[in-house]
Design a protein around this motif. Structure first.
Motif, mmCIF file in Angstrom:
data_model
loop_
_atom_site.group_PDB
_atom_site.id
_atom_site.type_symbol
_atom_site.label_atom_id
_atom_site.label_comp_id
_atom_site.label_asym_id
_atom_site.label_seq_id
_atom_site.Cartn_x
_atom_site.Cartn_y
_atom_site.Cartn_z
ATOM 1 N N ALA A 80 -76.223 28.709 121.206
ATOM 2 C CA ALA A 80 -75.377 29.886 121.001
ATOM 3 C C ALA A 80 -75.353 30.758 122.242
ATOM 4 C CB ALA A 80 -75.882 30.693 119.806
ATOM 5 N N ILE A 81 -74.175 31.300 122.499
ATOM 6 C CA ILE A 81 -73.966 32.311 123.532
ATOM 7 C C ILE A 81 -73.511 33.585 122.824
ATOM 8 C CG2 ILE A 81 -72.553 33.002 125.501
ATOM 9 C CD1 ILE A 81 -74.396 30.874 126.349
ATOM 10 N N ARG A 82 -74.051 34.721 123.248
ATOM 11 C CA ARG A 82 -73.708 35.985 122.622
ATOM 12 C C ARG A 82 -72.840 36.821 123.561
ATOM 13 N NH1 ARG A 82 -77.580 35.556 118.721
ATOM 14 N NH2 ARG A 82 -77.391 37.615 117.760
ATOM 15 N N SER A 83 -72.049 37.696 122.971
ATOM 16 C CA SER A 83 -71.292 38.672 123.759
ATOM 17 C C SER A 83 -71.307 39.998 123.024
ATOM 18 C CB SER A 83 -69.850 38.201 123.984
ATOM 19 O OG SER A 83 -69.083 38.336 122.808
ATOM 20 N N LEU A 84 -71.172 41.069 123.770
ATOM 21 C CA LEU A 84 -71.114 42.378 123.141
ATOM 22 C C LEU A 84 -69.750 42.567 122.483
ATOM 23 C CD1 LEU A 84 -72.789 44.631 125.859
ATOM 24 C CD2 LEU A 84 -73.850 43.454 123.923
ATOM 25 N N SER A 85 -69.759 43.245 121.379
ATOM 26 C CA SER A 85 -68.513 43.570 120.701
ATOM 27 C C SER A 85 -67.667 44.494 121.567
ATOM 28 C CB SER A 85 -68.803 44.245 119.357
ATOM 29 O OG SER A 85 -67.628 44.818 118.805
ATOM 30 N N PRO A 86 -66.340 44.399 121.485
ATOM 31 C CA PRO A 86 -65.491 45.331 122.231
ATOM 32 C C PRO A 86 -65.505 46.734 121.631
ATOM 33 C CG PRO A 86 -64.145 43.916 120.844
ATOM 34 C CD PRO A 86 -65.548 43.393 120.744
ATOM 35 N N HIS A 87 -66.110 46.892 120.462
ATOM 36 C CA HIS A 87 -66.105 48.181 119.772
ATOM 37 C C HIS A 87 -67.448 48.892 119.942
ATOM 38 C CE1 HIS A 87 -62.347 46.796 118.163
ATOM 39 N NE2 HIS A 87 -62.928 45.779 117.562
ATOM 40 N N PHE B 174 -76.617 34.537 130.541
ATOM 41 C CA PHE B 174 -77.975 34.341 131.055
ATOM 42 C C PHE B 174 -78.963 34.050 129.930
ATOM 43 C CE2 PHE B 174 -77.447 38.816 130.073
ATOM 44 C CZ PHE B 174 -78.605 39.132 129.385
ATOM 45 N N LEU B 175 -78.532 34.190 128.663
ATOM 46 C CA LEU B 175 -79.457 34.009 127.553
ATOM 47 C C LEU B 175 -78.881 33.074 126.480
ATOM 48 C CD1 LEU B 175 -82.246 34.918 126.528
ATOM 49 C CD2 LEU B 175 -81.080 36.770 125.299
ATOM 50 N N PRO B 176 -78.606 31.810 126.834
ATOM 51 C CA PRO B 176 -78.198 30.858 125.796
ATOM 52 C C PRO B 176 -79.434 30.423 125.015
ATOM 53 C CG PRO B 176 -78.257 29.788 127.927
ATOM 54 C CD PRO B 176 -78.648 31.214 128.167
ATOM 55 N N LEU B 177 -79.303 30.277 123.715
ATOM 56 C CA LEU B 177 -80.432 29.916 122.868
ATOM 57 C C LEU B 177 -80.094 28.687 122.046
ATOM 58 C CD1 LEU B 177 -81.366 33.521 121.726
ATOM 59 C CD2 LEU B 177 -82.661 32.093 123.321
ATOM 60 N N ALA B 178 -81.046 27.759 121.947
ATOM 61 C CA ALA B 178 -80.808 26.487 121.263
ATOM 62 C C ALA B 178 -81.316 26.532 119.823
ATOM 63 C CB ALA B 178 -81.487 25.354 122.033
ATOM 64 N N VAL C 156 -84.462 26.819 125.547
ATOM 65 C CA VAL C 156 -84.701 25.535 126.202
ATOM 66 C C VAL C 156 -84.408 25.615 127.698
ATOM 67 C CG1 VAL C 156 -82.373 24.645 125.800
ATOM 68 C CG2 VAL C 156 -84.275 23.052 125.960
ATOM 69 N N PHE C 157 -83.565 26.563 128.089
ATOM 70 C CA PHE C 157 -83.191 26.732 129.495
ATOM 71 C C PHE C 157 -84.354 27.252 130.343
ATOM 72 C CE2 PHE C 157 -79.581 27.052 126.749
ATOM 73 C CZ PHE C 157 -78.616 26.296 127.362
#
Length: 292
Positions: free
Chosen positions: A241-248, A135-139, A112-113
């Motif tokens: 939703a906002i995503r992040s990379l896993s620390p692993h 930079f990539l929020p998704l609705a 939507v952004f």
């Protein structure tokens, strides 16, 4: 013999609910051990994002065309990911529909952004996680009764799913149960029905333990990398939703394999062998589940 579907899955595992959590505590108790948690008002009680409503989007973006998914009529193999919506409709018409009556029609992974860039200014992600893909929020939008079937996200990222309007039921399973959930090879899906589990057809389900919770306006659920999730819209709902990379590193490498290689091999073999390929996947999912 008729399968016994009266027995429910064990969904009694606990999930913490926190508010005003520090970076140190979030990293220690949830991010590093990859443990789910519900966070109240993650973006701060006064964040503009919590004022988003159906009426707001209807007024601002009602005339754009959106891709709509409908599990009642979209007949696809249950080992397939959705790559493209099968139909489109005006966003305003869709929003009116989901508020008027129950419907399985839903929008997901909707950027939507892209149509209203200033929405990025309505919230700032708190400094509790690293490598956050802001930079990539998704609705996500859905009507009462819509269901997102159980799956693992192919990119294997961590997900911060925030509910802004309505209520969602979220069922989670640790990735350690992937075999017992009869995950298809070369896929991040399973044919398991969370609401009507068939223990005679899928006996390994008796070893699975999950989390069953509900999120409402202002709630953010943190879903770690690789966690299975089944989502139901208890009411018409709006979230993002906002995503992040896993620390692993192992999680990131698995995401690269699944997105960059695995899904393309699956498409190739499916085109070459058709139903024989799907039958092989069913057979091997069963063999792997019952072996482990």
């Amino acid at each position: 013999m008729v399968a016994n579907k009266s027995i429910a899955l064990d969904l009694n595992n606990h999930i913490d609910v926190v508010e005003n959590i520090s970076r140190e505590d979030f990293q220690k108790f949830y991010m590093l051990p990859q443990r789910p948690v519900i966070i109240k008002n993650l973006y701060g009680k006064d964040a503009k994002v919590y004022n988003w409503t159906f009426d707001y989007f209807q007024k601002e973006l009602g005339n754009i065309d959106v891709g709509v998914y409908d599990d009642e009529s979209d007949k696809k193999k249950d080992d397939k990911s959705y790559k493209k919506a099968p139909r489109t409709m005006k966003f305003g018409e869709y929003l009116s529909l989901i508020q008027e009556r129950p419907t399985t029609k839903r929008l997901f992974l909707f950027n939507v952004f892209k149509y209203k860039k200033e929405l990025h200014e309505h919230f700032t992600f708190p400094n509790i996680a690293d490598k956050v893909l802001t930079f990539l929020p998704l609705a996500f939008f859905g009507g009462q009764g819509a269901i997102t079937r159980i799956h693992r996200d192919m990119d294997n990222s961590c997900v911060f799913l925030t509910e802004l309007a309505g209520y969602k039921r979220v069922v989670l399973f640790d990735p350690k149960y992937s075999d017992a959930l009869y995950q298809y090879p070369f896929s991040t899906h399973t044919s398991i029905d969370v609401n009507n589990p068939d223990f005679e057809k899928y006996p390994a389900l008796k070893n699975v333990k999950g989390i069953d919770c509900t999120i409402g306006p202002g709630d953010t659920i943190f879903m770690p990398a690789g966690w299975w999730h089944h989502i139901e819209y208890n009411t018409a709902g709006l979230g993002f939703a906002i995503r992040s990379l896993s620390p692993h590193i192992s999680d990131r490498l698995l995401g690269f394999w699944q997105v960059g290689i695995m899904t393309h091999l699956d498409e190739l073999f499916n085109k070459a062998f058709g139903q024989k390929w799907f039958d092989w996947k069913i057979k091997n999912a069963k063999k792997r589940a019952e072996r482990n």
